[in-house]
Design a protein around this motif. Structure first.
Motif, PDB file in Angstrom:
ATOM      1  N   ASN A  30       0.838  -1.199   0.000  1.00 50.19           N
ATOM      2  CA  ASN A  30       0.000   0.000   0.000  1.00 50.19           C
ATOM      3  C   ASN A  30       0.872   1.246   0.000  1.00 50.19           C
ATOM      4  OD1 ASN A  30       0.462   0.913   2.785  1.00 50.19           O
ATOM      5  ND2 ASN A  30      -0.697  -0.900   3.378  1.00 50.19           N
ATOM      6  N   SER A 114      -6.938   6.673  10.254  1.00 49.08           N
ATOM      7  CA  SER A 114      -6.725   5.263  10.611  1.00 49.08           C
ATOM      8  C   SER A 114      -7.909   4.361  10.289  1.00 49.08           C
ATOM      9  CB  SER A 114      -6.382   5.148  12.100  1.00 49.08           C
ATOM     10  OG  SER A 114      -7.456   5.630  12.876  1.00 49.08           O
ATOM     11  N   ARG A 115      -9.078   4.909  10.109  1.00 46.83           N
ATOM     12  CA  ARG A 115     -10.258   4.083   9.823  1.00 46.83           C
ATOM     13  C   ARG A 115     -10.412   3.784   8.333  1.00 46.83           C
ATOM     14  NH1 ARG A 115     -13.224   3.383  14.417  1.00 46.83           N
ATOM     15  NH2 ARG A 115     -12.939   4.983  16.002  1.00 46.83           N
ATOM     16  N   ARG A 116      -9.661   4.461   7.505  1.00 46.74           N
ATOM     17  CA  ARG A 116      -9.745   4.222   6.054  1.00 46.74           C
ATOM     18  C   ARG A 116      -8.922   3.007   5.654  1.00 46.74           C
ATOM     19  NH1 ARG A 116      -8.939  10.092   3.273  1.00 46.74           N
ATOM     20  NH2 ARG A 116     -10.778  11.077   4.165  1.00 46.74           N
ATOM     21  N   THR A 117      -9.324   2.393   4.576  1.00 43.67           N
ATOM     22  CA  THR A 117      -8.550   1.301   3.994  1.00 43.67           C
ATOM     23  C   THR A 117      -7.363   1.910   3.251  1.00 43.67           C
ATOM     24  OG1 THR A 117     -10.576   0.048   3.678  1.00 43.67           O
ATOM     25  CG2 THR A 117      -8.641  -0.675   2.427  1.00 43.67           C
ATOM     26  N   PRO A 118      -6.147   1.409   3.495  1.00 39.95           N
ATOM     27  CA  PRO A 118      -4.970   1.975   2.803  1.00 39.95           C
ATOM     28  C   PRO A 118      -5.090   1.835   1.287  1.00 39.95           C
ATOM     29  CG  PRO A 118      -4.307   0.507   4.587  1.00 39.95           C
ATOM     30  CD  PRO A 118      -5.790   0.355   4.428  1.00 39.95           C
ATOM     31  N   ARG A 120      -4.023   1.062  -2.374  1.00 37.19           N
ATOM     32  CA  ARG A 120      -3.111   0.093  -2.988  1.00 37.19           C
ATOM     33  C   ARG A 120      -2.091   0.818  -3.867  1.00 37.19           C
ATOM     34  NH1 ARG A 120      -3.250  -4.863  -1.396  1.00 37.19           N
ATOM     35  NH2 ARG A 120      -2.751  -5.720  -3.415  1.00 37.19           N
TER      36      ARG A 120
END
Length: 144
Positions: A30, A114-118, A120
Motif C-alpha cells: 500500500n 486510521s479508519r480508512r482502507t490503505p 493500494r
C-alpha cells in the motif's frame, strides 16, 4: 577514535538499511508502506553522507594534521576540500531532516485517517511518491 567508530558505524549501518529497503520497496502493498520505505531510504542516505563526512574528517585529522592543526588551520579552512566535505555534511543533514519531517507528516496522516482502507500501490501512486522524495532531496541540496 570516537569519530572513527561513529563514522564507520554510521556508514555501514546506513548502507545495510539502504540495501535492505531498496530490495524490498517493490514489494510494498500500500501507499503508506511505499512512502515510509522511500523516506527511510532518504534518511539512511543522508546519514550515510554524514558517516562519509566523519570518516573523511577522521582520516584527515589522524593522517594529515596530527598535532599540527593550529598551524594549518587557515590553509584548511580556505581549501576546496574543506568546502566540499562541508557541503557533503550539510546536504546529508538536510536530507535527513526533510525526510524525518516527511515521515512525521505521514505518521500524522495515518493516525488521522486510521479508519480508512490503505490505498493500494499502482504506477501513479508510485510515481507521485518518487516525485515527492526527489523534490525533498532536491530541496535539501538547494538549501545547502
Amino acid at each position: 577514535i570516537v569519530s572513527w567508530f561513529v563514522g564507520i558505524l554510521a556508514f555501514f549501518a546506513n548502507l545495510i538499511v539502504l540495501v535492505k529497503h531498496l530490495r524490498s520497496i517493490t514489494r510494498s502493498k500500500n501507499i503508506v508502506v511505499l512512502t515510509n520505505k522511500g523516506l527511510i531510504i532518504l534518511v539512511s542516505f543522508g546519514d550515510l553522507l554524514i558517516g562519509c563526512y566523519l570518516i573523511t574528517i577522521s582520516v584527515l585529522d589522524s593522517l594529515i594534521f596530527r598535532d599540527d592543526y593550529c598551524h594549518k588551520q587557515i590553509d584548511w579552512i580556505t581549501s576546496t576540500e574543506c568546502s566540499v566535505i562541508g557541503v557533503l555534511s550539510t546536504i546529508g543533514s538536510q536530507i535527513s531532516l526533510f525526510a524525518m519531517t516527511g515521515l512525521s507528516i505521514v505518521r500524522i496522516c495515518v493516525i488521522l485517517n486510521s479508519r480508512r482502507t490503505p490505498v493500494r500501490v499502482n504506477v501513479v501512486n508510485s510515481l507521485f511518491v518518487a516525485l515527492v522524495i526527489v523534490l525533498l532531496a532536491m530541496a535539501s541540496v538547494a538549501i545547502a
